[in-house]
Design an enzyme around this catalytic site. Structure first.
Site, short mmCIF file in Angstrom:
data_model
loop_
_atom_site.label_atom_id
_atom_site.label_comp_id
_atom_site.label_asym_id
_atom_site.label_seq_id
_atom_site.Cartn_x
_atom_site.Cartn_y
_atom_site.Cartn_z
N TYR A 64 -41.56 23.75 -87.60
CA TYR A 64 -42.09 24.26 -85.85
C TYR A 64 -40.81 22.53 -84.92
O TYR A 64 -41.46 21.57 -85.55
CB TYR A 64 -43.42 24.16 -85.59
CG TYR A 64 -43.62 24.99 -84.18
CD1 TYR A 64 -42.48 25.24 -82.90
CD2 TYR A 64 -44.60 26.06 -84.13
CE1 TYR A 64 -43.25 26.45 -81.42
CE2 TYR A 64 -44.72 27.24 -83.45
CZ TYR A 64 -44.28 27.79 -82.23
OH TYR A 64 -44.10 28.23 -81.60
N GLU A 66 -39.95 21.60 -81.17
CA GLU A 66 -39.98 22.21 -79.87
C GLU A 66 -39.27 21.04 -79.33
O GLU A 66 -39.57 19.64 -79.88
CB GLU A 66 -41.25 22.06 -79.31
CG GLU A 66 -41.54 23.56 -78.89
CD GLU A 66 -43.03 23.90 -77.65
OE1 GLU A 66 -43.49 22.32 -77.83
OE2 GLU A 66 -43.58 24.78 -77.73
N ASP A 210 -18.27 34.11 -70.67
CA ASP A 210 -19.61 35.06 -71.07
C ASP A 210 -18.62 35.53 -72.29
O ASP A 210 -18.37 36.48 -73.27
CB ASP A 210 -20.84 36.43 -70.91
CG ASP A 210 -21.38 36.54 -71.73
OD1 ASP A 210 -20.97 36.41 -73.33
OD2 ASP A 210 -22.24 38.00 -71.72
N THR A 236 -22.41 34.88 -78.67
CA THR A 236 -23.38 34.74 -79.60
C THR A 236 -22.54 34.00 -80.34
O THR A 236 -21.44 33.88 -80.40
CB THR A 236 -23.42 36.29 -80.09
OG1 THR A 236 -22.05 37.05 -79.55
CG2 THR A 236 -23.60 37.50 -79.18
N LYS A 239 -21.58 38.56 -84.65
CA LYS A 239 -20.37 40.26 -83.63
C LYS A 239 -19.07 39.65 -84.61
O LYS A 239 -19.20 38.50 -85.94
CB LYS A 239 -19.61 39.19 -83.07
CG LYS A 239 -20.73 39.81 -81.74
CD LYS A 239 -20.92 40.13 -80.54
CE LYS A 239 -21.66 41.07 -79.86
NZ LYS A 239 -22.41 40.01 -78.97
N ARG A 245 -27.84 36.59 -86.11
CA ARG A 245 -27.68 36.54 -84.46
C ARG A 245 -28.40 35.72 -84.21
O ARG A 245 -29.73 35.06 -84.67
CB ARG A 245 -28.97 37.54 -84.71
CG ARG A 245 -28.74 38.85 -84.64
CD ARG A 245 -29.57 40.22 -85.01
NE ARG A 245 -28.18 41.15 -85.67
CZ ARG A 245 -27.24 41.41 -85.21
NH1 ARG A 245 -27.23 41.30 -83.56
NH2 ARG A 245 -26.55 42.16 -85.50
C1 PLP Z 1 -20.39 39.97 -73.46
C2 PLP Z 1 -22.07 39.46 -74.13
N1 PLP Z 1 -22.78 38.94 -73.32
C3 PLP Z 1 -23.94 39.32 -73.80
C4 PLP Z 1 -24.05 39.94 -75.21
C5 PLP Z 1 -25.81 39.71 -75.46
O1 PLP Z 1 -26.37 39.53 -77.08
P1 PLP Z 1 -27.65 39.12 -77.23
O2 PLP Z 1 -27.55 41.10 -77.53
O3 PLP Z 1 -27.57 38.63 -78.68
O4 PLP Z 1 -28.41 39.04 -76.87
C6 PLP Z 1 -23.54 40.94 -75.50
C7 PLP Z 1 -23.97 41.29 -77.00
O5 PLP Z 1 -23.55 42.44 -77.28
C8 PLP Z 1 -22.36 40.24 -75.05
O6 PLP Z 1 -21.84 41.15 -75.78
#
Ligand code: PLP
Length: 428
Positions: A64, A66, A210, A236, A239, A245
């Site tokens: 743990y 935090e 993003d 992420t 991918k 993950r």
């Molecule tokens: C552009 C984008 N943002 C956010 C996410 C979210 O990722 P997660 O599935 O790990 O929550 C994804 C996942 O495919 C994504 O392609």
């Protein structure tokens, strides 16, 4: 669930310690066999290295922690502090960022924390509309984003499928958003981050990238980096990047404290230290010359696949790809996307449906990251394009294509059976 006999037995790692739990052991073995016997063309998937799996299944899963290194709410954190510092350091070096937060449990958690750091409920945000490839976290009414913020969606040009930067600029002028988000789940081309920066500056808005999809290509030098342009980059770690993950956030020093507090304590509790150590492993692997070669091969493979599918009569959106993903319209072959996905799945080609820029009908989304990890190249992409078209065309072809897919993947086991990673060349 029986393990098919005509594939190599999956690695012992998949079932270690599960002799007393045959129900779960069977599922793990069955899934390993499914992955080894079919073609994983889902653009968001990949095969992680044995070293990433080792870190995920390690003693750090018990801990743990935090808080942040040097400031935890629990005792005994000296070693996990060292692990998180190393992960942060590797992320900052790999992506040339001033600050990294490696705690987000997922890509969605990273986006949530980014919004929490920069926005207040009710603020206006300009992001790619969901019908064009925006993610759920970009304003879907069934997601926190759509519930708590006022999203305005930009689209893509109906003809070319490309982002219309002038339309984005006009929307920003009209709606004066607090933040502009660039990033998508289905856009196959490089994003012009400088153009987005300019649009955000004109509107007095934050720029959030993003970059969940292209971040592995960025690590390998095969796609432009959003880091010099965006106020905050969220991504992420799975991918193309081939990590566990999970999520991460990159930003400049001036936003570091706000971002950290938005992750913990605002939106998360204890950090998942095994996943954080696995992220460190993936960042090290992604900094090798072998990974750079991999990232470029991923793009070359996606391009070849796009050309092959176009030659088979499918319409490829934007006419091709710059990245690991491509989207196609199957209707020229007189089939809708849902039926096509069913036929392809039965034949062992596993992929997603997606939105199409020019119609309400759905398309198909494919990615080359996983098959490239397996060692496949352009020759195999040509083969896959042919198998794809045969499977789509006729119900009778499914069985034959299934056998051909099995023959193809037999030569390219997905890894996990030896301690040496086929992409980075590093050994556990
Ligand atoms: C552009 C984008 N943002 C956010 C996410 C979210 O990722 P997660 O599935 O790990 O929550 C994804 C996942 O495919 C994504 O392609």
């Amino acid at each position: 669930m029986a393990l098919s006999m005509d594939v190599e037995p999956p690695d012992a790692l998949a079932t270690r310690g599960l002799a007393g739990d045959p129900e779960i052991a069977d599922i793990l073995l069955g899934e390993a066999a499914r992955q080894a016997e079919s073609l994983q063309l889902i653009a968001a998937e990949n095969f992680v290295s044995p070293a990433v799996l080792t870190a995920l299944g390690s003693s750090l899963a018990n801990k743990y922690a935090e808080g942040y290194p040097g400031s935890r709410h629990h005792g005994g954190c000296e070693l996990v502090d060292a692990a998180e510092r190393l992960t942060i350091d590797r992320a900052e070096r790999l992506f040339e960022a001033e600050h990294a937060n490696v705690q987000p449990h997922s890509g969605s958690s990273a986006v949530l924390a980014t919004y929490a750091a920069l926005l207040r409920p009710g603020d206006t945000v300009l992001a790619m509309g969901l019908p064009y490839g925006g993610h759920l976290t970009h304003g879907s009414p069934v997601n926190f984003s759509g519930r708590w913020f006022t999203f305005v969606g930009y689209g893509v040009d109906a003809e070319s499928g490309l982002i219309d930067y002038e339309q984005v600029r006009e929307l920003a002028r009209t709606h004066r958003p607090k933040a502009v988000v660039c990033g998508s789940i289905a856009y196959p081309r490089h994003i012009d981050y400088a153009a987005f920066r300019d649009i955000a500056d004109e509107a007095g808005a934050y720029l959030i990238a993003d970059a969940a999809h292209p971040m592995g290509l960025v690590a390998g030098g095969a796609a432009p980096s959003p880091v010099p342009y965006a106020d905050v980059v969220c991504a992420t770690t799975h991918k193309v990047l081939r990590g566990p993950r999970g999520g991460m956030i990159l930003c400049g020093e001036e936003l570091a404290e706000r971002v950290d507090r938005a992750v913990f304590p605002f939106s998360q509790g204890g950090a998942q230290m095994n996943a954080i150590a696995a992220k460190a492993v993936a960042f090290r692997e992604a900094s090798t010359p072998a990974f750079t070669a991999y990232a470029h091969q991923v793009v070359a493979n996606a391009r070849t696949l796009a050309e092959g599918l176009a030659a088979e009569g499918l319409t490829v959106t934007t006419g091709g790809t710059d990245t690991h993903l491509l989207t196609v319209d199957p209707t020229p072959l007189r089939i809708d996307a849902a039926t096509a996905r069913g036929r392809l799945g039965a034949a062992g080609l596993v992929l997603d449906t997606c939105a199409l820029p020019w119609s309400d009908a759905r398309g198909l989304r494919l990615g080359s990251a996983a098959v490239t990890t397996q060692g496949m190249g352009e020759k195999e992409m040509d083969l896959i394009a042919g198998l794809f078209a045969s499977a789509i065309r006729g119900a009778d072809a499914e069985r034959r294509v299934r056998d051909e897919v099995r023959d193809l993947v037999r030569g390219f086991p997905p890894g996990g059976v030896t301690p040496t990673d086929p992409v980075s060349g590093l050994t556990v």
